[in-house]
Design a protein around this motif. Structure first.
Motif, PDB file in Angstrom:
ATOM      1  N   GLY A 239       0.804  -1.216   0.000  1.00 48.82           N
ATOM      2  CA  GLY A 239       0.000   0.000   0.000  1.00 48.82           C
ATOM      3  C   GLY A 239       0.831   1.256   0.000  1.00 48.82           C
ATOM      4  N   THR A 240       1.905   1.282  -0.795  1.00 41.97           N
ATOM      5  CA  THR A 240       2.840   2.407  -0.750  1.00 41.97           C
ATOM      6  C   THR A 240       2.209   3.718  -1.209  1.00 41.97           C
ATOM      7  N   ARG A 241       1.185   3.656  -2.067  1.00 44.67           N
ATOM      8  CA  ARG A 241       0.607   4.890  -2.597  1.00 44.67           C
ATOM      9  C   ARG A 241      -0.270   5.616  -1.585  1.00 44.67           C
ATOM     10  N   ILE A 242      -0.602   4.954  -0.489  1.00 40.77           N
ATOM     11  CA  ILE A 242      -1.425   5.612   0.523  1.00 40.77           C
ATOM     12  C   ILE A 242      -0.616   5.861   1.793  1.00 40.77           C
ATOM     13  N   ALA A 243       0.710   5.757   1.702  1.00 38.48           N
ATOM     14  CA  ALA A 243       1.573   6.089   2.831  1.00 38.48           C
ATOM     15  C   ALA A 243       1.349   7.556   3.209  1.00 38.48           C
ATOM     16  N   PRO A 244       1.472   7.965   4.507  1.00 41.25           N
ATOM     17  CA  PRO A 244       1.930   7.151   5.629  1.00 41.25           C
ATOM     18  C   PRO A 244       0.839   6.321   6.305  1.00 41.25           C
ATOM     19  N   GLU A 245      -0.399   6.361   5.797  1.00 43.30           N
ATOM     20  CA  GLU A 245      -1.475   5.583   6.410  1.00 43.30           C
ATOM     21  C   GLU A 245      -1.098   4.108   6.524  1.00 43.30           C
ATOM     22  N   SER A 246      -0.427   3.562   5.509  1.00 43.68           N
ATOM     23  CA  SER A 246      -0.148   2.129   5.466  1.00 43.68           C
ATOM     24  C   SER A 246       1.235   1.779   6.018  1.00 43.68           C
ATOM     25  N   HIS A 247       1.944   2.746   6.585  1.00 45.59           N
ATOM     26  CA  HIS A 247       3.295   2.468   7.084  1.00 45.59           C
ATOM     27  C   HIS A 247       3.252   1.492   8.264  1.00 45.59           C
ATOM     28  N   LEU A 248       2.333   1.709   9.196  1.00 46.41           N
ATOM     29  CA  LEU A 248       2.214   0.857  10.370  1.00 46.41           C
ATOM     30  C   LEU A 248       0.978  -0.031  10.333  1.00 46.41           C
ATOM     31  N   THR A 249       0.091   0.235   9.390  1.00 46.71           N
ATOM     32  CA  THR A 249      -1.171  -0.505   9.293  1.00 46.71           C
ATOM     33  C   THR A 249      -1.296  -1.129   7.913  1.00 46.71           C
ATOM     34  N   PRO A 250      -1.633  -2.413   7.804  1.00 48.96           N
ATOM     35  CA  PRO A 250      -1.891  -2.977   6.477  1.00 48.96           C
ATOM     36  C   PRO A 250      -2.990  -2.186   5.777  1.00 48.96           C
ATOM     37  N   LYS A 251      -2.833  -1.982   4.499  1.00 44.97           N
ATOM     38  CA  LYS A 251      -3.796  -1.166   3.761  1.00 44.97           C
ATOM     39  C   LYS A 251      -5.246  -1.606   3.965  1.00 44.97           C
ATOM     40  N   PRO A 252      -5.557  -2.913   3.941  1.00 49.21           N
ATOM     41  CA  PRO A 252      -6.958  -3.314   4.149  1.00 49.21           C
ATOM     42  C   PRO A 252      -7.488  -3.002   5.543  1.00 49.21           C
ATOM     43  N   MET A 253      -6.594  -2.648   6.488  1.00 46.21           N
ATOM     44  CA  MET A 253      -7.035  -2.317   7.846  1.00 46.21           C
ATOM     45  C   MET A 253      -7.209  -0.814   8.045  1.00 46.21           C
ATOM     46  N   ILE A 254      -6.956  -0.019   7.027  1.00 48.69           N
ATOM     47  CA  ILE A 254      -7.224   1.419   7.116  1.00 48.69           C
ATOM     48  C   ILE A 254      -8.735   1.620   7.245  1.00 48.69           C
ATOM     49  N   GLU A 255      -9.126   2.449   8.175  1.00 47.38           N
ATOM     50  CA  GLU A 255     -10.536   2.530   8.556  1.00 47.38           C
ATOM     51  C   GLU A 255     -11.335   3.527   7.735  1.00 47.38           C
ATOM     52  N   ILE A 256     -12.544   3.111   7.438  1.00 50.34           N
ATOM     53  CA  ILE A 256     -13.583   3.975   6.874  1.00 50.34           C
ATOM     54  C   ILE A 256     -14.734   3.957   7.858  1.00 50.34           C
ATOM     55  N   GLY A 257     -15.038   5.100   8.465  1.00 49.93           N
ATOM     56  CA  GLY A 257     -16.119   5.141   9.441  1.00 49.93           C
ATOM     57  C   GLY A 257     -15.867   4.284  10.668  1.00 49.93           C
ATOM     58  N   GLY A 258     -14.605   4.174  11.078  1.00 50.36           N
ATOM     59  CA  GLY A 258     -14.276   3.434  12.281  1.00 50.36           C
ATOM     60  C   GLY A 258     -14.141   1.935  12.092  1.00 50.36           C
ATOM     61  N   ARG A 259     -14.282   1.449  10.847  1.00 46.06           N
ATOM     62  CA  ARG A 259     -14.111   0.026  10.560  1.00 46.06           C
ATOM     63  C   ARG A 259     -13.117  -0.125   9.414  1.00 46.06           C
ATOM     64  N   PRO A 260     -12.282  -1.183   9.438  1.00 44.63           N
ATOM     65  CA  PRO A 260     -11.344  -1.397   8.326  1.00 44.63           C
ATOM     66  C   PRO A 260     -12.080  -1.542   7.000  1.00 44.63           C
ATOM     67  N   ILE A 261     -11.474  -1.074   5.920  1.00 43.90           N
ATOM     68  CA  ILE A 261     -12.109  -1.240   4.610  1.00 43.90           C
ATOM     69  C   ILE A 261     -12.310  -2.725   4.314  1.00 43.90           C
ATOM     70  N   LEU A 262     -11.456  -3.582   4.866  1.00 42.85           N
ATOM     71  CA  LEU A 262     -11.634  -5.030   4.717  1.00 42.85           C
ATOM     72  C   LEU A 262     -12.975  -5.465   5.285  1.00 42.85           C
ATOM     73  N   TRP A 263     -13.371  -4.914   6.411  1.00 41.91           N
ATOM     74  CA  TRP A 263     -14.679  -5.213   7.026  1.00 41.91           C
ATOM     75  C   TRP A 263     -15.811  -4.792   6.096  1.00 41.91           C
ATOM     76  N   HIS A 264     -15.712  -3.632   5.470  1.00 43.34           N
ATOM     77  CA  HIS A 264     -16.749  -3.168   4.549  1.00 43.34           C
ATOM     78  C   HIS A 264     -16.893  -4.136   3.372  1.00 43.34           C
ATOM     79  N   ILE A 265     -15.756  -4.597   2.840  1.00 44.26           N
ATOM     80  CA  ILE A 265     -15.804  -5.541   1.713  1.00 44.26           C
ATOM     81  C   ILE A 265     -16.477  -6.833   2.141  1.00 44.26           C
TER      82      ILE A 265
END
Length: 256
Positions: A11-37
């Motif tokens: 997830g290099t294109r969304i750094a620094p969000e993905s530096h410490l967090t896997p990209k699918p765990m970046i939150e949308i509305g308090g939940r990981p985008i993986l959860w939304h999918i």
């Protein structure tokens, strides 16, 4: 029916969000985008997930290991080391988490989870960073009807800039972020037969290149056109757009 989700990229294109967090765990509305999918799939009856881990995959394991506890109302009796669950809000999901390597490419990740897939049934396959209001029931029916090995969802990407309406040199109006130039692209939501995995050479194989080209070349790939909402989360700007849609109550992908 099973769904394979790719969740191992850097997830290099969304750094620094993905530096410490896997990209699918970046939150949308308090939940990981993986959860939304996963909620999107579950709304269409798919509750059995295989998640391909890579970059900081242990954080995704920890999330699901504690999911039931975080989603329930509980009392802890510390004196007697007991826990009582009052209200359970966890999902009816079966989640298999597979370490598919830190640097494995997308095709290689799919190949590595082959043992967890049924040998004679289609399965869903997608990336862990895109959302859509996709009718998955219609997509599956389309896949079964054409009888080929693979279905890719074709989408028209959202426009990035507003467009001018012109009559010669005169500007007659504006169109806010129209759809692309009429071309169709890979929207990232697939339905696949297990046989497609034989077309993947190994860890260094990118699903979007040789395997898909081989499927197309042997007349085994069909496109399901999706004309509704589709939005990847490749950049911080796109993450903020999804966040805004969620908090406004206008999230098109929320069908649960």
């Amino acid at each position: 029916m099973k769904a394979v989700l790719l969740a191992g990229g850097l997830g290099t294109r969304i750094a620094p969000e993905s530096h410490l967090t896997p990209k699918p765990m970046i939150e949308i509305g308090g939940r990981p985008i993986l959860w939304h999918i996963m909620k999107l799939y579950a709304a269409h009856g798919v509750n059995d997930f295989i998640i391909c881990l890579g970059h900081r995959g242990y954080l995704i394991k920890e999330y699901f290991a504690n999911y039931f506890l975080h989603m329930s109302d509980v009392s802890f009796d510390l004196a007697h080391n007991r826990m009582q669950v009052h209200q359970r809000h966890a999902e009816p999901w079966c989640v298999t988490l597979v370490d598919t390597g830190e640097h494995t490419l997308t095709g290689g990740r799919l190949r590595r989870v082959q043992q967890y897939l049924p040998a004679d049934e289609p399965f869903c396959f997608t990336y862990g960073d895109g959302l859509a209001d996709l009718d998955m029931g219609a997509q599956l029916a389309f896949h079964r009807a054409h009888g080929r090995q693979a279905t890719v969802t074709a989408v028209q990407p959202p426009g990035r800039f507003g467009a001018l309406r012109r009559a010669g040199a005169a500007v007659t109006g504006f169109e806010e972020k129209p759809r692309g130039d009429g071309g169709w692209i890979n929207g990232g939501f697939f339905v696949l037969q297990p046989e497609v995995i034989a077309r993947i050479d190994g860890d260094a194989s990118s699903w979007e290149q040789e395997p898909m080209a081989r499927l197309a070349g042997s007349d085994q790939l069909r496109a399901f056109e999706h004309r509704g909402f589709w939005q990847p989360m490749d950049t911080l700007r796109e993450k903020n757009l999804l966040e805004e849609l969620w908090h406004s109550g206008r999230a098109p992908w929320k069908c649960w």
